[in-house]
Design a protein around this motif. Structure first.
Motif, short mmCIF file in Angstrom:
data_model
loop_
_atom_site.label_atom_id
_atom_site.label_comp_id
_atom_site.label_asym_id
_atom_site.label_seq_id
_atom_site.Cartn_x
_atom_site.Cartn_y
_atom_site.Cartn_z
N GLY A 177 0.66 -3.70 -6.04
CA GLY A 177 2.07 -4.02 -5.81
C GLY A 177 2.92 -2.94 -6.48
O GLY A 177 2.91 -2.81 -7.70
N PHE A 178 3.64 -2.18 -5.66
CA PHE A 178 4.37 -1.01 -6.18
C PHE A 178 5.45 -1.44 -7.19
O PHE A 178 5.64 -0.81 -8.23
CB PHE A 178 4.98 -0.24 -5.01
CG PHE A 178 5.57 1.09 -5.39
CD1 PHE A 178 4.82 2.03 -6.08
CD2 PHE A 178 6.87 1.42 -5.04
CE1 PHE A 178 5.35 3.26 -6.43
CE2 PHE A 178 7.42 2.65 -5.38
CZ PHE A 178 6.66 3.57 -6.08
N GLU A 179 6.15 -2.52 -6.88
CA GLU A 179 7.22 -2.96 -7.80
C GLU A 179 6.64 -3.46 -9.12
O GLU A 179 7.23 -3.26 -10.18
CB GLU A 179 8.07 -4.07 -7.16
CG GLU A 179 9.02 -3.57 -6.08
CD GLU A 179 8.32 -3.21 -4.79
OE1 GLU A 179 7.17 -3.69 -4.59
OE2 GLU A 179 8.89 -2.46 -3.98
N ARG A 180 5.50 -4.13 -9.05
CA ARG A 180 4.91 -4.61 -10.31
C ARG A 180 4.49 -3.42 -11.17
O ARG A 180 4.62 -3.45 -12.39
CB ARG A 180 3.73 -5.54 -10.03
CG ARG A 180 4.22 -6.85 -9.43
CD ARG A 180 3.17 -7.93 -9.51
NE ARG A 180 3.64 -9.10 -8.78
CZ ARG A 180 2.88 -10.13 -8.48
NH1 ARG A 180 1.61 -10.15 -8.85
NH2 ARG A 180 3.38 -11.16 -7.82
N MET B 185 3.45 -2.02 -0.91
CA MET B 185 2.07 -2.11 -1.40
C MET B 185 1.33 -0.83 -1.02
O MET B 185 1.56 -0.24 0.02
CB MET B 185 1.39 -3.34 -0.81
CG MET B 185 0.04 -3.60 -1.41
SD MET B 185 -0.50 -5.32 -1.43
CE MET B 185 -0.36 -5.82 0.26
N ILE B 186 0.44 -0.43 -1.92
CA ILE B 186 -0.45 0.71 -1.69
C ILE B 186 -1.85 0.13 -1.53
O ILE B 186 -2.32 -0.59 -2.40
CB ILE B 186 -0.44 1.68 -2.89
CG1 ILE B 186 0.96 2.24 -3.08
CG2 ILE B 186 -1.46 2.79 -2.70
CD1 ILE B 186 1.58 1.87 -4.38
N GLU B 187 -2.49 0.43 -0.40
CA GLU B 187 -3.80 -0.17 -0.15
C GLU B 187 -4.83 0.89 0.23
O GLU B 187 -4.91 1.30 1.39
CB GLU B 187 -3.69 -1.22 0.95
CG GLU B 187 -2.80 -2.38 0.56
CD GLU B 187 -2.75 -3.46 1.62
OE1 GLU B 187 -3.59 -4.38 1.58
OE2 GLU B 187 -1.88 -3.37 2.50
N PRO B 188 -5.65 1.31 -0.74
CA PRO B 188 -6.77 2.20 -0.38
C PRO B 188 -7.92 1.38 0.19
O PRO B 188 -8.06 0.18 -0.13
CB PRO B 188 -7.18 2.80 -1.73
CG PRO B 188 -6.75 1.83 -2.75
CD PRO B 188 -5.56 1.08 -2.20
N GLU B 189 -8.71 1.98 1.04
CA GLU B 189 -9.90 1.33 1.59
C GLU B 189 -10.98 2.39 1.71
O GLU B 189 -10.71 3.50 2.20
CB GLU B 189 -9.58 0.73 2.97
CG GLU B 189 -10.64 -0.19 3.53
CD GLU B 189 -10.75 -1.53 2.78
OE1 GLU B 189 -9.74 -2.05 2.27
OE2 GLU B 189 -11.89 -2.04 2.71
N MET B 190 -12.18 2.08 1.22
CA MET B 190 -13.25 3.08 1.16
C MET B 190 -14.51 2.59 1.84
O MET B 190 -15.03 1.51 1.51
CB MET B 190 -13.58 3.40 -0.30
CG MET B 190 -12.43 4.06 -1.05
SD MET B 190 -12.70 4.03 -2.82
CE MET B 190 -12.40 2.31 -3.19
N ALA B 191 -15.02 3.41 2.76
CA ALA B 191 -16.30 3.09 3.39
C ALA B 191 -17.42 3.46 2.43
O ALA B 191 -17.26 4.34 1.59
CB ALA B 191 -16.44 3.88 4.68
#
Ligand code: 4AD
Ligand code: MG
Length: 451
Positions: free
Chosen positions: A422-425, A234-240
């Protein structure tokens, strides 16, 4: 010096002597010469080779059967065959590793099920070689997208004691020694494989502003579908200082960027998907890269589904979670394009999402795509300490366990948002492959951990 076949095929001029090494795909013999198609995995195409009877190494030609590892030294000359640029006129052959006649990947069509049962040899099949080269390039594009935008990569832990999604779908971690004991005291508490790096990602976003994670995640959900795996990336960006809208904008921009990148950087490999997996793939990818996506609230989505008159297996009414059949109706039949659904009912979403002013919905968003359904799930997070504490209570979570997460709201709290792809999806989406088991090197699904 060994030349990769990819580079040989891209050569600007003939070459007097090059050496290539790889695995024999096919071989045909005549009285005067043998004709070998060699592949080394550097690209989809094979390099064709002509080896005259009697050259050094030719005595082993019968052992250079499909699957054998061999080396070829010779002249790179212009090819007569159509569709090929260069071929090699061998001066010496070298048998490196034989493949006896029971080599399972003989040249014929194999079912995906059979190929899964030989996952260790599967990447040698052309289609899977292409899948895994694309996987590598797509990972590179993921990093490029975020690095170009000054997001900081954070390596969040794999072993954790918190259940981010609160779905109780975690794999317990224990030592071999402790496995049979009631209480595991290695870490002094129960620990699990992470379902998401989000909570730790939030800690870093509230320090470094824009961050992303890219790592393996684990779900002990007993789903037997073509889009669920027990271990996936999984790739999960998070932004303040970001709200739901900024989050949805980034998600859409990200998906478009990846699709555009696939179109630009995978030409050779895409051909095999166009040919054998989905003849409309190129058109679909272009469409996604170029046209705007749709955006609807959950409430509007439910109205569309009810008005559709479709007979769904799971009936729709306000308050239910959307099932894959609903997601697919919206993207395939109604909007006919990727669609972001936002503001879901509070009752179907995890504790960390921000409660809207209506008190019934949360700032959740899912990005749905045709053929798959959800590929991204995300939200603006609850930044208000008291509201978060109340949500946790409703979800049966204790303040003591999440003390550090609550600190993020106690000290310098700010609106922030993120999502998980989801990287695979995503890989299924850009290759047209129909089963998640076929885009991850060694798939883990309930009942399957052979390799
Ligand atoms: O929607 P999910 O569960 O969201 C989260 O985990 C959030 N913590 C993400 C965030 O906001 N940082 O999962 C995110 C995505 C899904 O949209 C789906 O693409 C993929 O992860 N996913 C799976 N992929 C394969 N197999 C499974 N069992 C998956 N579960 C989720
Ligand atoms: Mg989700």
């Amino acid at each position: 010096m060994r030349t990769l076949i990819k580079h040989a095929l891209l050569s600007a001029h003939p070459q007097n002597s090059i050496t290539v090494k790889g695995w024999v795909r096919t071989r045909r013999d005549s009285k005067e010469f043998s004709f070998i198609e060699l592949n080394d995995g550097s690209c989809l195409a094979n390099l064709q080779c002509i080896a005259d009877v009697g050259i050094p190494g030719y005595q082993d030609i019968q052992k250079m059967s499909t699957g054998a590892a061999i080396g070829i030294t010779g002249k790179l000359i212009e090819s007569q065959g159509k569709g090929q640029t260069w071929e090699i006129q061998a001066t010496t052959l070298e048998l490196i590793g034989e493949a006896p006649s029971d080599f399972p990947l003989q040249k014929k069509g194999h079912t995906p099920e059979f190929l899964r049962s030989i996952s260790h040899l599967r990447p040698r099949a052309n289609l899977y070689g292409a899948v895994f080269r694309m996987r590598s390039r797509l990972a590179n594009a993921v990093h490029r997208f975020f690095q170009e935008r000054d997001f900081t990569l954070v390596h969040t832990p794999i072993i954790t004691s918190s259940d981010c999604e609160g779905a109780g779908e975690m794999f317990r971690v224990t030592t071999q020694e402790n496995a049979s004991k009631q209480d595991d005291d290695f870490f002094g508490k129960n620990t699990y494989l992470t379902v998401s790096g989000q909570l730790e990602g939030e800690a870093f976003a509230t320090a470094l502003s824009n961050i992303y994670t890219f790592g393996p995640t684990f779900r002990a959900e007993n789903s037997h579908t073509t889009r669920h795996a027990s271990e996936f990336w999984m790739i999960e960006p998070e932004m303040a200082f970001c709200d739901l809208e900024g989050d949805m904008n980034l998600a859409e921009e990200f998906v478009k960027y990846l699709v555009q990148d696939v179109l630009e950087n995978n030409e050779g490999d895409l051909d095999i998907f166009y040919k054998f997996v989905d003849k409309d793939l190129r058109q679909r990818l272009k469409f996604v890269a170029e046209r705007p996506f749709q955006r609807v609230s959950y409430t509007e989505a439910v109205e569309i589904l009810i008005a559709s008159g479709e007979q769904f297996e799971y009936p729709v009414e306000w308050g239910v979670n959307l099932q894959s059949e609903h997601e697919r109706y919206l993207t395939e039949k109604h909007f006919k394009c990727p669609t972001t659904v936002y503001n879901y009912p509070k009752s179907v979403k995890p504790f960390y999402m921000r409660t809207n002013d209506d008190g019934k919905t949360v700032t959740a968003m899912d990005l749905l795509v045709p053929g798959i359904g959800e590929i991204i799930g995300g939200a603006q997070r609850e930044e208000r300490l008291e509201v978060l504490e109340a949500n946790m209570k409703e979800h049966g979570l204790s303040k003591e366990d999440y003390w550090w997460y609550l600190d993020l709201r106690k000290y310098g709290s700010c609106p922030h948002a993120g999502f998980g792809l989801g990287f695979e999806r995503m890989l299924m989406f850009v290759t047209g492959m129909k089963n998640i088991r076929d885009v991850i090197p060694f798939a883990r699904t309930p009942g399957h951990c052979e390799f």
